[in-house]
Write an enzyme that holds these catalytic residues in place. Structure first.
Site, PDB file in Angstrom:
ATOM      1  N   ASP A 268       1.728  -8.148   3.461  1.00  0.00           N
ATOM      2  CA  ASP A 268       3.034  -7.966   4.097  1.00  0.00           C
ATOM      3  C   ASP A 268       2.810  -8.104   5.596  1.00  0.00           C
ATOM      4  O   ASP A 268       2.037  -7.345   6.194  1.00  0.00           O
ATOM      5  CB  ASP A 268       3.589  -6.582   3.735  1.00  0.00           C
ATOM      6  CG  ASP A 268       4.983  -6.344   4.302  1.00  0.00           C
ATOM      7  OD1 ASP A 268       5.201  -6.633   5.493  1.00  0.00           O
ATOM      8  OD2 ASP A 268       5.851  -5.845   3.561  1.00  0.00           O
TER       9      ASP A 268
ATOM     10  N   ASP B 261      10.374  -9.625   2.559  1.00  0.00           N
ATOM     11  CA  ASP B 261      10.490  -8.167   2.502  1.00  0.00           C
ATOM     12  C   ASP B 261      10.979  -7.628   3.841  1.00  0.00           C
ATOM     13  O   ASP B 261      10.177  -7.435   4.758  1.00  0.00           O
ATOM     14  CB  ASP B 261       9.153  -7.517   2.114  1.00  0.00           C
ATOM     15  CG  ASP B 261       9.304  -6.007   1.969  1.00  0.00           C
ATOM     16  OD1 ASP B 261      10.451  -5.536   1.852  1.00  0.00           O
ATOM     17  OD2 ASP B 261       8.282  -5.301   1.969  1.00  0.00           O
TER      18      ASP B 261
HETATM   19  C1  RNT Z   1       6.886  -0.988   2.174  1.00  0.00           C
HETATM   20  C2  RNT Z   1       6.428  -2.205   1.476  1.00  0.00           C
HETATM   21  C3  RNT Z   1       7.149  -2.532   0.204  1.00  0.00           C
HETATM   22  C4  RNT Z   1       8.628  -2.251   0.255  1.00  0.00           C
HETATM   23  C5  RNT Z   1       9.395  -2.704  -0.947  1.00  0.00           C
HETATM   24  C6  RNT Z   1      10.754  -2.096  -0.995  1.00  0.00           C
HETATM   25  O1  RNT Z   1       6.373  -0.868   3.423  1.00  0.00           O
HETATM   26  O2  RNT Z   1       6.491  -3.290   2.332  1.00  0.00           O
HETATM   27  O3  RNT Z   1       6.877  -3.823  -0.172  1.00  0.00           O
HETATM   28  O4  RNT Z   1       9.205  -2.815   1.392  1.00  0.00           O
HETATM   29  O5  RNT Z   1       8.666  -2.489  -2.059  1.00  0.00           O
HETATM   30 ZN    ZN Z   2       6.205  -5.255   1.560  1.00  0.00          ZN
END
Ligand code: RNT
Ligand code: ZN
Length: 418
Positions: free
Chosen positions: A258, A325
């Site tokens: 992420d 995301d």
């Molecule tokens: C949280 C993570 C995760 C969420 C989602 C809703 O910091 O990034 O992926 O954003 O699962």
């Molecule tokens: Zn995420």
């Protein structure tokens, strides 16, 4: 001159410019078209879902109260269909467990089953979007600070059961759609303040994951998501980058990267080539960190461009699953989706339009000036004309045309949601 004609002419010129550098723009468009982007369902309703009114927890937060949030399953689906209708290329939908079709009943997380997602599976088929999935550790009375890493055996067992059930749901989705469902496991586990038992929590998380992943499910793929910190969980995150790098490398599990989850000065794109040496695949959560928030709307910025360039340079597009995301409740939510997908596609397209052969040659020959010069010049080549043409071909809005479409939808649909 007619706008379509202008776009076509601009593309013809762009094609020539890129061809002079050995780049096939038609080929780039074909790749862009078939590369799926998974729409995160939680942007429709500020990560609320349909399980209960418990609200968000687990260190994530939405800010803003722009009107028009989706309140029902039908509204979430309608919004996703509308978003898809304005986009060229292949879209998937990324669901969280709390978005199940629970028929107004309270279905606890250790009770969830495929039956709660049958209507999603049917819907996905009918609208031509394959599904991805996420277990949900937050927004539940048992969430606390620790779920899969909880030293209390009963709480830990509850979350293990939940996550195992989610994997089976993902497997059923994958089977129904004839393509693996990518299931992400992100747990918020961490502590707000100084933590002395770090090793113990990490041992527990690894043991929980081992137990969860032991079941062989051929139609789904699991991935695990690393994070730096959560709101209210600032001092310690069990599932840190180092934890999951080691976990994924030793267990051969997909690493979820992420882009909002690293130190602000860290170069996330540089992780791609290292991770790919040791983990089977990557799941991307394309996002945009701003100070403490990891989830601003994705835009076409340098970190995102670099991320896709690294994937293409590593010839690893087939090993990367692209998902979005972010959650922004302060602006039109549908518009936020479109900005993010379009930005993601633009970044990928720019990566596909790099004259890699020539750049590699320059680097091999120690021609540093030539390499730097070409990289600089690529920035002002008309990639926008290629993206416009891609959209025109698919009869979806070109350039800023989507703004008016979103405004129409707001007028006729989302503004009526009071
Ligand atoms: C949280 C993570 C995760 C969420 C989602 C809703 O910091 O990034 O992926 O954003 O699962
Ligand atoms: Zn995420």
């Amino acid at each position: 001159m007619n706008k379509d004609t202008l776009i076509l002419q601009a593309y013809e010129m762009a094609r020539e410019r890129y061809a002079a550098l050995g780049i096939d723009t038609d080929q780039a468009i074909a790749t862009l078209e078939k590369t799926p982007v998974s729409l995160h369902c939680w942007q429709t309703d500020d990560v609320m879902g349909f399980e209960s009114q418990a609200g968000l927890s687990g260190g994530i937060q939405t800010t803003g109260n722009y009107p028009g949030r989706a309140r029902t399953l039908d509204e979430v689906r309608a919004d996703l269909e509308f978003v898809k209708s304005l986009l060229a290329g292949t879209m998937r939908v990324n669901l969280h467990e709390i978005y199940g079709d629970f028929g107004g009943q309270f279905i606890d997380r250790d009770q969830v089953g495929v039956e709660h997602f049958q209507s999603w599976i049917d819907w996905g088929k009918s609208v031509g979007m394959k599904l991805d999935f996420n277990s949900t550790s937050f927004g539940h009375p048992k969430s606390g600070d620790l779920s899969l890493a909880n030293p209390d055996p009963a709480i830990r067992a509850f979350w293990i059961e939940h996550t195992k059930r989610c994997r089976r749901i993902a497997d059923a989705m994958g089977k129904a759609q004839g393509d693996p469902c990518i299931m992400n496991i992100w747990v918020h586990d961490g502590l707000k303040d100084l933590t002395v038992e770090r090793k113990r929590y990490r041992e527990l998380l690894a043991a929980s994951l081992d137990e969860i992943l032991a079941e062989d499910l051929p139609d789904m793929k699991s991935c695990v998501e690393a994070k730096l910190f959560g709101i209210g969980l600032e001092s310690f995150t069990v599932g840190s980058h180092d934890f999951y790098t080691g976990y994924c490398a030793t267990r051969k599990v997909i690493y979820t990267l992420d882009t909002g989850h690293y130190e602000p000065t860290e170069n996330v794109s540089d992780m791609v080539s290292s991770l790919l040496l040791y983990v089977p695949e990557l799941m991307l959560h394309v996002s945009r960190p701003v100070r403490w928030d990891s989830d601003h709307v994705t835009i076409m910025n340098d970190p995102t461009l670099d991320l896709f360039k690294e994937i293409v340079r590593a010839e690893a597009l087939h090993r990367a699953h692209i998902g979005l995301d972010y959650f922004d409740a302060s602006i039109n939510r549908i518009g936020a989706y479109l900005i993010g997908v379009r930005a993601t596609q633009k970044c990928l397209l720019q990566a596909l339009l790099e004259p890699l052969q020539l750049l590699r040659q320059y680097e091999d020959n120690g021609q540093g000036f030539e390499k730097l010069a070409l990289l600089e010049e690529m920035k002002s080549l008309p990639f926008g004309a290629v993206y416009d043409y891609f959209n025109l071909q698919h009869k979806v809005p070109v350039g800023e045309e989507f703004i008016a479409k979103v405004q129409d939808y707001e007028k006729t649909v989302t503004s009526k949601r009071l």
